[in-house]
Design an enzyme around this catalytic site. Structure first.
Site, short mmCIF file in Angstrom:
data_model
loop_
_atom_site.label_atom_id
_atom_site.label_comp_id
_atom_site.label_asym_id
_atom_site.label_seq_id
_atom_site.Cartn_x
_atom_site.Cartn_y
_atom_site.Cartn_z
N GLU A 84 -19.42 -27.75 34.52
CA GLU A 84 -18.91 -26.51 35.11
C GLU A 84 -20.05 -25.62 35.60
O GLU A 84 -20.03 -24.40 35.46
CB GLU A 84 -18.01 -25.75 34.12
CG GLU A 84 -16.84 -26.56 33.59
CD GLU A 84 -15.82 -27.00 34.65
OE1 GLU A 84 -15.82 -26.43 35.76
OE2 GLU A 84 -15.04 -27.91 34.36
N ALA A 85 -21.04 -26.24 36.22
CA ALA A 85 -22.26 -25.55 36.65
C ALA A 85 -22.02 -24.54 37.76
O ALA A 85 -22.87 -23.69 37.99
CB ALA A 85 -23.31 -26.57 37.07
#
Length: 189
Positions: A83-84
């Protein structure tokens, strides 16, 4: 030589599955990995990286207050971040600095853009600073490569406004190609 990697894709492409496989590969070689996921993503529980194949693993969490460069990463061989897209620009810079001054590879996985086709700030900075960028491919319902997302309401109708981040079940989002993303629009904006 350590690098900052960014693996991006539309939803349902296997990003979390790949991250978990990489963690397993490192650990099979007796290497130590540190996993992070966004604290805001609580779909499967806070601090859980979960693939749609039902593989899951606990991870450290980050929010916009975490300073990655200030952390002590002793004896860590690789940092993996799911979930960068939720990283801040400052955090991407911290990770880039960490890679080059402490020689720890960082592999980030995330989306490139939101349901309006606008870039997430973390993704934009990763696309700018990462030394190794790879698109993970998935397909739209029409068969073309999916590169964008739609958000839909409970009746399946497309939403064209709202907050950039709205965590919810997967049924609220659809990975689509650009043609399907723009379908039904009479005129370009």
């Amino acid at each position: 030589m350590a690098k900052l990697f960014y693996r991006y894709a539309a939803m349902n492409s296997g990003k979390s599955t790949q991250l978990l496989q990489i963690a397993n590969n490192y650990e099979t070689l007796n290497k130590r990995v540190l996993l992070y996921t966004a604290r805001i993503d609580d779909r499967y529980g806070v601090g859980m990286i979960t693939s749609r194949l039902n593989i899951r693993r606990e991870a450290q969490t980050f929010d916009d207050t975490l300073d990655f460069y200030a952390q002590q990463f002793e004896n860590i061989d690789c940092i993996l971040i799911d979930e960068a897209q939720f990283l801040t620009p400052a955090q991407v810079r911290q990770l880039h600095r960490l890679v080059h001054l402490r020689h720890i590879p960082v592999i980030c996985f995330g989306l490139r853009s939101d349901f309006l086709g606008e870039p997430f700030p973390g993704a934009a900075w990763l696309l700018s600073l990462a030394e190794d960028i790879e698109e993970i491919k998935t397909i739209c319902v029409c068969g073309r490569k999916a590169t964008m997302h739609l958000r839909v309401d409970g009746r399946g109708e497309r939403l064209k406004d709202g907050p950039q981040v709205e965590i919810g079940d997967d049924a609220r989002y659809r990975a689509v190609c650009a043609k399907c993303f723009y379908a039904g629009e009479d005129k370009p904006e």
